[in-house]
Design a protein around this motif. Structure first.
Motif, mmCIF file in Angstrom:
data_model
loop_
_atom_site.group_PDB
_atom_site.id
_atom_site.type_symbol
_atom_site.label_atom_id
_atom_site.label_comp_id
_atom_site.label_asym_id
_atom_site.label_seq_id
_atom_site.Cartn_x
_atom_site.Cartn_y
_atom_site.Cartn_z
ATOM 1 N N VAL A 142 0.863 -1.184 0.000
ATOM 2 C CA VAL A 142 0.000 0.000 0.000
ATOM 3 C C VAL A 142 0.899 1.234 0.000
ATOM 4 O O VAL A 142 1.751 1.384 0.882
ATOM 5 C CB VAL A 142 -0.921 0.026 1.234
ATOM 6 N N TYR A 143 0.712 2.114 -0.989
ATOM 7 C CA TYR A 143 1.524 3.330 -1.091
ATOM 8 C C TYR A 143 0.715 4.505 -0.535
ATOM 9 O O TYR A 143 -0.426 4.748 -0.944
ATOM 10 C CB TYR A 143 1.926 3.585 -2.544
ATOM 11 N N ILE A 144 1.335 5.225 0.422
ATOM 12 C CA ILE A 144 0.648 6.305 1.126
ATOM 13 C C ILE A 144 1.546 7.533 1.172
ATOM 14 O O ILE A 144 2.769 7.422 1.316
ATOM 15 C CB ILE A 144 0.272 5.876 2.567
ATOM 16 N N LEU A 178 0.433 11.604 -3.229
ATOM 17 C CA LEU A 178 -0.820 10.857 -3.266
ATOM 18 C C LEU A 178 -1.939 11.552 -2.495
ATOM 19 O O LEU A 178 -3.105 11.178 -2.635
ATOM 20 C CB LEU A 178 -0.607 9.447 -2.705
ATOM 21 N N GLY A 179 -1.586 12.509 -1.649
ATOM 22 C CA GLY A 179 -2.604 13.231 -0.904
ATOM 23 C C GLY A 179 -3.312 12.329 0.086
ATOM 24 O O GLY A 179 -2.691 11.576 0.840
ATOM 25 N N MET A 180 -4.648 12.384 0.086
ATOM 26 C CA MET A 180 -5.455 11.641 1.056
ATOM 27 C C MET A 180 -5.876 10.267 0.543
ATOM 28 O O MET A 180 -6.718 9.606 1.155
ATOM 29 C CB MET A 180 -6.716 12.451 1.399
ATOM 30 N N VAL A 336 1.166 17.760 -5.933
ATOM 31 C CA VAL A 336 2.236 18.383 -5.164
ATOM 32 C C VAL A 336 2.653 19.651 -5.897
ATOM 33 O O VAL A 336 2.791 19.643 -7.133
ATOM 34 C CB VAL A 336 3.447 17.435 -5.020
ATOM 35 N N VAL A 337 2.834 20.741 -5.174
ATOM 36 C CA VAL A 337 3.226 22.004 -5.791
ATOM 37 C C VAL A 337 4.745 22.015 -5.957
ATOM 38 O O VAL A 337 5.489 21.982 -4.965
ATOM 39 C CB VAL A 337 2.765 23.207 -4.948
#
Length: 809
Positions: A142-144, A178-180, A336-337
């Motif tokens: 799982v990538y978080i 990946l954010g949330m 991502v900025v």
């Protein structure tokens, strides 16, 4: 050329001896640019979110294949059929929600991670902490996002996922961007979500118009092909980013005043050096060239620093911003900025404009010209504001109205503040008389910081009024909108459960919440429409408030003489989608349609899309496919809500998150809408800090010019304490006069925001409310902070001995 090099070398030596001055210059130029580039970065990355696939492959997504309206999934066999037709750039995506063993619900996205073995991923994918080795680890990891991992407090790189009554432990790997949402291989997602091979949608990369037409023909009536630039988020979030950009530009203007003061400080400190170089024979042209080169380089490096600060600020906000954009504006992926050349270019351009403005301000001829035409500008601003107040109907015209209001106060503020010291005071104290005369002399030098405080405070008050008015209106709106005592959200058999709950003696009425996705074709475009139904009669729609502040009646849903049923539309339908009461609209969902006549509109705060409300009977007769989301229960008076909720949970095997009480539901709604202004409030604080810093720089700039009069006063016997008291009183009066003018400015800006910007940009109308106590406390707090930062240079200045002050003259 040798002369130019020597001049530049001398300038470098000057900054080596005055490092603090150089840092002040950079800070002044960087803070405003940082605010602007932070918002620019968020907007830019949101627009570029399809430049890579969901699997983080650097291959721009051009189209999506989605289910037809009314359906939620696509069969896996469609992927095989599409690839067999030669479209190898199509990749499946499966989305859903999973629950951890700690009852944390997380968004899950499954993609074909085998692409990582055959294609080059971008840097974020390649820097995962636990790099995969072979198929087994790749397909079971799982990538978080690291920020989400911190919030989840994951330890030992493991996460426990609930699968019914069982729990599965999976390896976790960090992956930036990946954010949330958690990312897994689609085969693992299929098992965790029990999807049985179905797909949420397909991503298509590099599809040209000819290929799109061929693929569209292949899909036929089984799926929809959508262009990436036609997603709902881009249309819904336009107003959100427009308002953020306007606020960021306002912040840059405040920062520009700070930069102006920083330049002035550097200019005054180096005036003696410039004179010496002129006396020593340096040519005027060489000095000008050296100055241009110096300021250009400093502007560029300050813009670079501002862009770096802006990217850092944006990434600090991006997690919460993404959550808000996902909940309210249908953001379909995180981002991502990154530092972009356009961010540096915009900061550099604005810095150069400020430098040119400073150079122009040194011209006595220009200063005289501006002084002569300021009242003409005041008259033009009044005329423009009056015209725009009558005709403004676009976001740009509403923003220009705000600019006109600012210009009016810009012209009025200097003479009003000066009048405070020109008016007769009830004292003949010689120190006070000197204070009045000195203030009139010093005001032109303090003008930039006075206007910066005026603008920052006015913007903060205006936004405070807008946010407060929205909050008060939302509270009233939710009290009526969420009027049921209990909300029940079972996973299945909703209608059967509704029938059973109706039989309970404590239950007075059971409503439903059905929703169907559809489209409405307008002369300009096709609009997505959410068709909702809450019950079979108007009595189930009493929680809606029409624009006349009344509840819907049965006439709103009855058929007209042509047999067309009535329906309600939300307020944005009138203000943003140009519908009117009486229009007959046809809503399409694949091959099914629903035709209704708009009988009235209702308030729908927080929703920018087009919503239509019909009865459940009309929705069933239309054959539109709909989703049942849950039930609303109105209990009889004096019923125990908690006891009934507990009974329903035990009797029908539901958890506490599926049976929600009224107050809990309202809390969730307020929390979601509160996050809408998270960035706005953060920007307001940032702008105010810039303005306060500018005030400190202004009084620091005045330091050397104050030496002679202060030395004279000290020679005449004025003590240091008396001198400090007089200077602090001077600063207090200037700040107080500015803040008192900033309050009506904020009221005007708040009125413009609520009367023009809110309806035009968001499609909502609301009354203006002012919390005077909160406004008074905020004003006092800013007054104390501004006085404190102003007093710091004054304390240092007044502590100098008479001999030291005379020696510095």
């Amino acid at each position: 050329m040798a002369e130019l090099k020597l001049i530049l070398k001398t300038y470098m030596q000057f900054y080596r001896r005055h490092v603090g001055l150089l840092l002040l210059f950079f800070i002044g130029f960087s803070l405003g640019a940082a605010l602007l580039t932070a918002i620019q970065g968020l907007n830019l990355e949101a627009g570029k979110r399809y430049q890579q696939t969901t699997a983080l492959i650097a291959n721009p997504v051009t189209h999506f294949i989605r289910p037809v309206l009314g359906e939620n999934r696509l069969p896996n066999s469609m992927w095989s059929r599409i690839r067999a037709a030669g479209f190898t750039q199509v990749q499946p995506v499966l989305e859903g929600v999973m629950e951890t063993d700690k009852q944390q619900k997380l968004a899950l996205r499954g993609v074909n991670l085998l692409q990582w073995l055959t294609q080059n991923t971008d840097s974020s994918a390649s820097t995962a902490n636990n790099s995969y080795s072979g198929f087994e680890q790749l397909l079971n990891t799982v990538y978080i996002d690291p920020k989400l991992m911190q919030r989840l407090n994951l330890k030992n790189s493991r996460i426990n996922i609930k699968m019914g009554d069982a729990t599965r432990t999976l390896t976790v790997s960090e992956l930036q961007g990946l954010g949330m949402t958690m990312l897994v291989d689609i085969s693992l997602a299929d098992k965790l979500l029990r999807a049985n091979g179905v797909i949420s949608y397909f991503e298509v990369s590099g599809l040209n118009n000819k290929q799109a037409a061929k693929l569209n023909a292949l899909l036929g009536e089984q799926a929809r092909l959508e262009a990436a630039q036609e997603q709902a988020f881009d249309a819904l979030s336009e107003a959100f980013f427009f308002n953020l950009q306007a606020l960021a530009l306002l912040g840059y203007v405040v920062g520009a005043f700070l930069s102006f003061n920083a330049i002035k400080l550097a200019y005054n400190a180096r005036a003696h050096l410039q004179q010496q170089m002129w006396v020593l024979g340096c040519q005027r042209s060489a000095l000008i060239k050296a100055l241009v080169i110096e300021l250009t380089l400093l502007s560029f490096f300050a813009a670079l620093l501002g862009a770096l600060l802006g990217a850092a600020l944006a990434n600090a906000l991006v997690m919460d911003v993404s959550a808000t954009l996902r909940g309210l504006y249908q953001l379909d992926r995180s981002f991502v900025v990154n530092l972009d050349s356009s961010m540096i270019a915009s900061g550099f351009t604005l810095n150069v404009v400020v430098l040119l403005g400073f150079l122009a301000s040194q011209s006595a001829r220009l200063s005289t010209f501006l002084a002569r035409i300021k009242w003409l500008m005041f008259a033009l601003a009044i005329f423009a504001a009056s015209y725009l107040a009558l005709t403004a109907n676009t976001k740009i015209s509403a923003l220009l109205l705000c600019v006109c209001v600012l210009l009016l106060f810009f012209v009025v503020t200097p003479p009003v503040v000066k009048a405070v010291f020109k008016l007769p005071w009830p004292t003949q104290n010689p120190i006070i008389q000197w204070l009045k005369a000195d203030s009139i002399v010093q005001l032109p030098a303090l003008l930039s910081s006075v206007l910066a405080i005026l603008m920052a405070m006015g913007a903060a008050v205006g936004m405070q009024i807008m946010v407060g008015s929205f909050s008060d209106t939302l509270d009233t709106h939710l009290e009526k909108r969420l009027s049921a005592d209990l909300y029940v959200r079972p996973d299945q058999n909703i209608q059967a459960l509704g029938t059973k709950l109706t039989e309970l003696p404590e239950v007075e009425k059971v409503g439903v919440y059905w929703s169907a996705n559809s489209e409405l074709k307008t002369p300009k475009t096709t609009v997505a429409v959410d068709v909702m139904a809450f019950g079979a009669t108007a009595s189930y729609n009493q929680h809606l408030t029409l624009l006349n502040n009344k509840a819907p009646t049965s006439t709103a849903f009855e058929k007209n003489k042509n047999g067309i049923v009535g329906c309600l539309v939300n307020e944005p339908a009138l203000l943003q989608y140009s519908l009117t009461v009486g229009d007959v609209i046809t809503l399409r969902q694949h091959i099914n349609t629903l035709t209704c006549q708009v009988r009235a509109a209702y308030f729908d705060y927080g929703e920018q899309g087009l919503n239509v409300v019909v009865t459940t009977t009309a929705l069933l007769n239309s054959s539109l496919s709909y989703t049942e989301y849950g039930l609303s229960l109105w209990l009889k008076p004096n019923s125990d809500v908690d006891a009934i909720a507990e009974y329903i949970q035990k009797q029908h095997q539901l958890d506490s998150q599926q049976v929600i009480a009224n107050q809990q539901f309202k809390h969730f709604a307020k929390q979601l809408f509160g996050k809408t202004f998270y960035v706005t409030q953060a920007l307001n604080i940032f702008i105010m800090l810039i303005a306060l810093f500018g005030m400190w720089v202004s009084f620091l700039t005045l330091g050397r010019g104050q030496l002679q009069p202060m030395a004279v006063l000290q020679t005449l016997g004025v003590t240091q304490l008396q001198l400090l008291g007089a200077k602090i009183l001077q600063a207090a009066l200037i700040i107080l006069a500015t803040l008192l003018l900033a309050i009506p400015l904020g009221l005007c800006l708040g009125w413009v925001l609520l009367t023009y910007v809110m309806p035009i940009a968001f499609g909502w109308t609301m009354a203006m409310t002012v919390n005077w106590l909160q406004l008074g406390v905020f004003t006092v707090l800013i007054f104390i902070l501004a006085l404190f930062v102003s007093a710091l240079p004054l304390i240092k200045l007044t502590r100098s001995a008479v001999a030291d002050n005379v020696a510095k003259l």
